[in-house]
Design an enzyme around this catalytic site. Structure first.
Site, short mmCIF file in Angstrom:
data_model
loop_
_atom_site.label_atom_id
_atom_site.label_comp_id
_atom_site.label_asym_id
_atom_site.label_seq_id
_atom_site.Cartn_x
_atom_site.Cartn_y
_atom_site.Cartn_z
N ARG A 106 0.86 -1.19 0.00
CA ARG A 106 0.00 0.00 0.00
C ARG A 106 0.89 1.24 0.00
NH1 ARG A 106 -2.35 3.28 4.61
NH2 ARG A 106 -3.92 4.54 3.59
N HIS A 116 -2.65 11.08 0.57
CA HIS A 116 -2.16 10.88 1.93
C HIS A 116 -1.50 12.20 2.34
CE1 HIS A 116 -0.81 7.60 4.96
NE2 HIS A 116 -0.45 8.75 5.48
N GLU A 147 -7.27 8.73 5.97
CA GLU A 147 -7.53 9.40 7.24
C GLU A 147 -7.99 10.85 7.09
OE1 GLU A 147 -4.10 8.94 9.75
OE2 GLU A 147 -4.20 6.76 9.71
N ASN A 184 -7.63 2.04 9.76
CA ASN A 184 -6.34 2.26 10.41
C ASN A 184 -6.59 2.34 11.91
OD1 ASN A 184 -5.39 2.55 7.85
ND2 ASN A 184 -4.69 4.66 8.06
N TYR A 235 -4.83 2.37 15.82
CA TYR A 235 -3.62 2.48 16.65
C TYR A 235 -3.94 2.33 18.14
CZ TYR A 235 -1.00 3.58 12.50
OH TYR A 235 -0.40 3.47 11.27
N GLU A 238 -3.70 0.09 7.98
CA GLU A 238 -2.54 0.48 8.82
C GLU A 238 -2.76 -0.03 10.23
OE1 GLU A 238 -1.42 4.62 9.15
OE2 GLU A 238 -1.71 4.90 6.99
O1 IFM Z 1 2.54 7.81 10.03
C1 IFM Z 1 1.15 7.86 10.16
C2 IFM Z 1 0.48 7.68 8.82
O2 IFM Z 1 0.90 8.62 7.89
C3 IFM Z 1 -1.01 7.83 8.97
N1 IFM Z 1 -1.52 6.96 10.01
C4 IFM Z 1 -0.85 6.99 11.29
C5 IFM Z 1 0.65 6.78 11.09
C6 IFM Z 1 1.36 6.79 12.46
O3 IFM Z 1 1.15 8.00 13.10
#
Ligand code: IFM
Length: 462
Positions: free
Chosen positions: A91, A135, A180, A309, A311, A368
């Site tokens: 990706r 992005h 995002e 994505n 985290y 992600e």
């Molecule tokens: O590095 C970033 C990415 O560009 C977008 N998603 C979160 C990642 C980590 O912060």
């Protein structure tokens, strides 16, 4: 595993991971400005990140993406590294200012040629290209004309998308419009911590709408011209929002966070309307989303997949009302990554199961997931990152658990292939499965990268 290396996968996680089907898609992810460098080459014009990274104090250590991982010049060697990880998907994102310098006009052949070569190189090595059109590198001239709060930017994005699509649609099967949009709109136009660094809630709400409109316009035009078997989607960053206590104020704070973080995107994209509570919350702060006739139908054009994505998750406490509302994210008290993000794999499962229930019938891909830690390389450059490996393992297991609970998740792409330019944190935060020595540009696969490769092989052969 070497004798000195400690185990990082619990047997429960290992059992979950090996329950993934052999058809599961495995990838690694990057983004143009974070790795390419070569910011003035082959006709590329400045993006908002070139400008923002020159603002004193905006980026840690005064870093910028001028050189980054020098991927623009090292692309074939980097594709070979991707092959060595044995993933089936890469990706990456395309830099708008390379394709259409200054944000308008015909294709810039020299810039397009880079992605043409990248796609061919990937395919020659049996790796499926998964392309993201945006992005975060908006051409600076479009920001000067108003940026995403300005409606015209949505139409400019659709034009740019078609330039890329027309050239690569014969070889690229998976197209993501935006990465995002929450970060573009909120960090970029409300919190001021990402490019272009503005602080205005009204501009942020308009940016949300025009990003979504741009997504819909681009998707409709691409789909009309698409070869059979081409899939279109969008990638959203999402977490969970829990109330800290059962009080009305905390539950309201969690609802607001979920509304602005998740539902303002998912409800609009999938169900064709902005959530009523979000519209009311914004109105209480004097802000209106600038919807025009037909926009919602465009935005909710059918998706083939949703990119997720993830985290971390958060819990919230709330106080105040209307314009005086003061919500706070309150830590759960769990271990954190180098970003200060709490490590909460069970919230990942929760998020995916919730999405599959609220928006049934839409396949999901984890576009992600990953972690930054304080890496300590040995003299050869190797990093024995048991922390990152443990994170990967617990989060892939969390995806497998979500699948067992009915969530239609079809793939997982680790963030990130390489250490890279982590936006406002510059090069200080390292997310790579592969270490980059920024002095020499030498790459070394970390323990997490080797573990990822071995795990993919194991699942594929099980
Ligand atoms: O590095 C970033 C990415 O560009 C977008 N998603 C979160 C990642 C980590 O912060």
């Amino acid at each position: 595993m070497e004798a000195t290396e400690t185990a990082v996968t619990t047997s429960a996680d290992s059992e979950l991971i090996t329950s993934l089907p052999s058809s599961f898609r495995w990838g690694v992810a990057t983004a143009s400005y974070q790795i390419e460098g070569a910011v003035t080459e082959d006709g590329r014009s400045p993006s908002i990140w070139d400008t923002f990274s020159r603002v004193p104090g905006a980026i840690d250590n005064g870093d910028n993406g001028d050189v980054a991982c020098d991927h623009y010049h090292r692309m074939p060697a980097d594709v070979e590294l991707i092959r060595q990880l044995d993933v089936d998907t890469y990706r990456f994102s395309v830099a708008w200012p390379r394709i259409q310098p200054h944000g308008r006009g015909p294709v810039n052949e020299a810039g397009m040629a880079f992605y043409d070569r990248l796609v061919d190189e990937l395919l020659a090595k049996g790796i499926d290209p998964w392309l993201t059109l945006y992005h975060w590198d908006l051409p600076q001239e479009l920001e000067d004309a108003g940026g995403w709060p300005e409606r015209d930017t949505a139409f400019r994005f659709a034009d740019y998308s078609m330039l890329v699509f027309d050239r690569l649609k014969d070889r690229v099967r998976h197209w993501t419009t935006l990465n995002e949009p929450w970060c573009s709109a909120m960090h970029g136009y409300v919190h001021g911590i990402m490019a272009p660094g503005r602080r205005d809630l009204g501009a942020g709400a308009a940016a949300v709408h025009h990003l979504l409109l741009g997504h819909g316009l681009a998707m409709q035009r691409m789909r009309e011209a698409a070869p059979e078997g081409t899939d279109f989607g969008i990638t959203l960053n999402m977490g969970t929002a829990d109330p800290e206590t059962d009080s009305d104020a905390d539950r309201d704070a969690a609802r607001r966070a979920d509304g602005m973080g998740v539902r303002i995107y998912t409800d609009t994209l999938i169900n064709g309307h902005y959530p009523e509570d979000v519209v009311e919350d914004l109105a209480a702060q004097g802000v209106r989303i600038p919807v025009q006739d037909g926009d919602l139908a465009t935005i909710s054009s059918p998706l083939d997949f949703l990119g997720v994505n993830y985290y971390f998750g958060q819990q919230y406490s709330g106080a105040g009302e209307g314009p005086d509302v003061e919500d706070k994210a309150v830590p759960f008290g769990r271990p954190v990554t180098a970003m200060g993000w709490e490590i909460l794999p069970e919230k990942f499962t929760e998020l995916l199961v919730r999405l599959s229930k609220d928006y049934p019938g839409l396949p999901m891909y984890i576009t992600e997931n990953g972690s930054a830690f304080e890496d300590v390389p040995d003299e050869s450059g190797y990093v024995n990152d048991s922390d990152r490996t443990g994170y990967l393992s617990s989060h892939i297991a969390a995806v497998a658990a979500a699948r067992q609970a009915g969530a239609d998740v079809r793939g997982y792409f680790a963030w990130s292939l390489l250490d890279n330019f982590e936006w406002a944190y510059g090069y200080a935060k390292r997310f790579g499965l592969i270490r980059v020595d920024y002095e020499t540009q030498e790459r070394t696969i970390k323990r997490s990268g080797l573990w990822y490769r071995d795990t993919i092989r194991q699942v594929r052969n099980s």
